[in-house]
Design an enzyme around this catalytic site. Structure first.
Site, PDB file in Angstrom:
ATOM      1  N   SER A 189      88.257  37.590   9.280  1.00 32.21           N
ATOM      2  CA  SER A 189      88.283  39.057   9.565  1.00 32.21           C
ATOM      3  C   SER A 189      86.868  39.473   9.574  1.00 32.21           C
ATOM      4  O   SER A 189      85.958  39.054   9.046  1.00 32.21           O
ATOM      5  CB  SER A 189      88.897  39.558   8.131  1.00 32.21           C
ATOM      6  OG  SER A 189      88.745  40.976   7.973  1.00 32.21           O
ATOM      7  N   TYR A 202      89.302  39.323  -1.032  1.00 32.97           N
ATOM      8  CA  TYR A 202      89.671  38.966   0.076  1.00 32.97           C
ATOM      9  C   TYR A 202      88.734  39.023   1.225  1.00 32.97           C
ATOM     10  O   TYR A 202      88.451  38.087   1.949  1.00 32.97           O
ATOM     11  CB  TYR A 202      90.735  40.517   0.546  1.00 32.97           C
ATOM     12  CG  TYR A 202      91.107  40.456   2.123  1.00 32.97           C
ATOM     13  CD1 TYR A 202      92.166  39.630   2.435  1.00 32.97           C
ATOM     14  CD2 TYR A 202      90.558  41.021   3.295  1.00 32.97           C
ATOM     15  CE1 TYR A 202      92.529  39.244   4.003  1.00 32.97           C
ATOM     16  CE2 TYR A 202      90.787  41.027   4.482  1.00 32.97           C
ATOM     17  CZ  TYR A 202      91.871  40.046   4.785  1.00 32.97           C
ATOM     18  OH  TYR A 202      92.163  40.195   6.369  1.00 32.97           O
TER      19      TYR A 202
END
Length: 323
Positions: A189, A202
Site C-alpha cells: 500500500s 496497517y
C-alpha cells in the site's frame, strides 16, 4: 566572490548531478515504458492467489484465468471459493482451492500450511507453480489510534498482512527456485511510504511488505524468480468501498493491468500499479504540507465515521422503542 577552485567544484558537482538525473530518468523510461514485461504464463501453469474471492484478489484471479493460467484460490469462505472456481472454469483452465482465514494461528495455521504444501507438490508435477499473488490483507474498520484498537485487531493485521506474505512466499519459493522460474507479486500500500496517522499498524505492516519484497527481488536476481511489490492508494475493494471508480480511486482492473505491465523486468521491483497513484504518492512523500494534510484528512474520516455510528445507534434505539 567564491574562490576559483570552489567555484569549479560546484560546477562539476552540478553537471554530474544533472547527468545522473538524466541517466536515471531515461533508465526509468526504458525499464517501464520500452522494455516488455514477461507473460504470466511464461512462469508456469498455475497461479496461487490469496484473498481471491473479492476485490483486488478476484480481479487478479480473473485476469490470469482469462490468459490461460490455472488458479489455486485461497480465501476464508469455502462456499465462495467453490463458486469462484466454477466461474473460472469457463475460461478453460483448471482450478483448485483451499479455505483458510489468515488471521488464524496455532494448529489451524500449521494444518493449513501442511495442506498447502501437499497441494503445491501436485501442482509442481502438473505444469508448475508460476505465480504467487500475495493479496490477502486486513485493516482497522475506521481510523483509530493505537490504544483504541483491540489486541485482536492488532494481531489480525500482523498475522494477515505480514505473516501470510512471508510464509506464503516460503511455501512456493522452494518449488520456483528448483526450476529457476517463477514470480511473486506482493500487494502492499502507498500508506507504507508516508506517515499514516490512525492507521499506524496497517501502514507499518504494508511498509514491511514493501521492504521484504525489495530485498527478495535482489536476493533472487540470479535464480530466475521475480519479485514485484505493488503499492496502490485507494482502490475500489472490500477494504475501501465505493460505487464506481474515478481518476483518483480506480477499479481493481486498473491496478492489475498496471502490475502485469511491469512484471519480470530486471531491477523493476516496485510500482504503484496505477499511474495517478504514483503521482499522488510522490507529492505526499515530498510535499512539506503532507503531514498536516494527512492528519486533517484522517481526522475528518474519524469524525464522519463517529457521526455514522451515532446515527445508527439512534436508528436502532428508535426501532427498539417501536417494538
Amino acid at each position: 566572490m567564491l574562490p576559483v577552485v570552489l567555484d569549479n567544484t560546484i560546477r562539476v558537482v552540478g553537471v554530474l548531478t544533472l547527468l545522473i538525473a538524466v541517466y536515471r530518468g531515461w533508465l526509468g523510461i526504458y525499464r517501464r515504458l520500452i522494455r516488455q514485461p514477461k507473460k504470466p504464463t511464461s512462469y508456469g501453469k498455475w497461479a496461487v492467489v490469496t484473498g481471491s474471492t473479492s476485490g483486488i484478489g478476484k480481479e487478479y484471479a480473473d485476469y490470469l484465468a482469462k490468459r490461460g493460467m490455472s488458479i489455486l484460490a485461497i480465501s476464508r469462505s469455502k462456499d465462495k471459493l467453490i463458486e469462484q472456481c466454477n466461474e473460472l472454469k469457463a475460461h478453460n483452465v483448471q482450478t483448485s482451492y483451499l479455505a483458510y482465514d489468515f488471521t488464524d494461528t496455532g494448529p489451524a495455521r500449521e494444518q493449513f500450511y501442511a495442506a498447502l504444501d501437499k497441494e503445491l507438490q501436485k501442482l509442481d508435477k502438473d505444469g508448475g507453480v508460476g505465480l504467487l499473488i500475495n493479496n490477502v490483507g486486513t485493516t482497522n474498520q475506521y481510523p483509530q489510534t493505537l490504544m483504541e484498537l483491540t489486541d485482536k485487531e492488532v494481531n489480525d493485521m500482523i498475522n494477515c498482512n505480514m505473516h501470510s506474505t512471508v510464509f506464503m512466499t516460503r511455501a512456493v519459493l522452494k518449488y520456483m527456485s528448483a526450476k529457476d522460474k517463477g514470480a511473486v507479486v506482493n500487494v502492499s500500500s502507498g500508506s507504507g511510504l508516508i506517515c499514516a496517522p490512525y492507521i499506524a499498524v496497517y501502514s507499518a505492516t504494508k511498509a514491511f511488505i514493501t521492504q521484504f519484497s525489495r530485498s527478495m527481488h535482489v536476493e533472487n536476481l540470479k535464480n530466475g524468480v521475480d519479485f514485484l511489490v505493488v503499492m496502490p492508494l485507494y482502490v475500489v475493494s472490500n477494504l475501501f468501498r465505493k460505487d464506481k471508480g474515478d481518476l483518483f480511486w480506480p477499479m481493481p482492473i486498473k491496478l492489475v493491468e498496471g502490475t502485469f505491465a511491469q512484471l519480470g523486468k530486471k531491477m523493476v521491483y516496485q510500482g504503484h500499479g496505477y499511474w495517478m497513484h504514483g503521482v499522488l504518492s510522490l507529492a505526499a512523500q515530498y510535499s512539506p504540507l503532507s503531514l498536516m494534510n494527512n492528519l486533517n484528512r484522517m481526522d475528518a474520516h474519524r469524525a464522519n465515521y463517529r457521526k455514522k455510528l451515532e446515527r445508527q445507534k439512534a436508528e436502532q434505539a428508535q426501532k427498539d422503542k417501536s417494538q
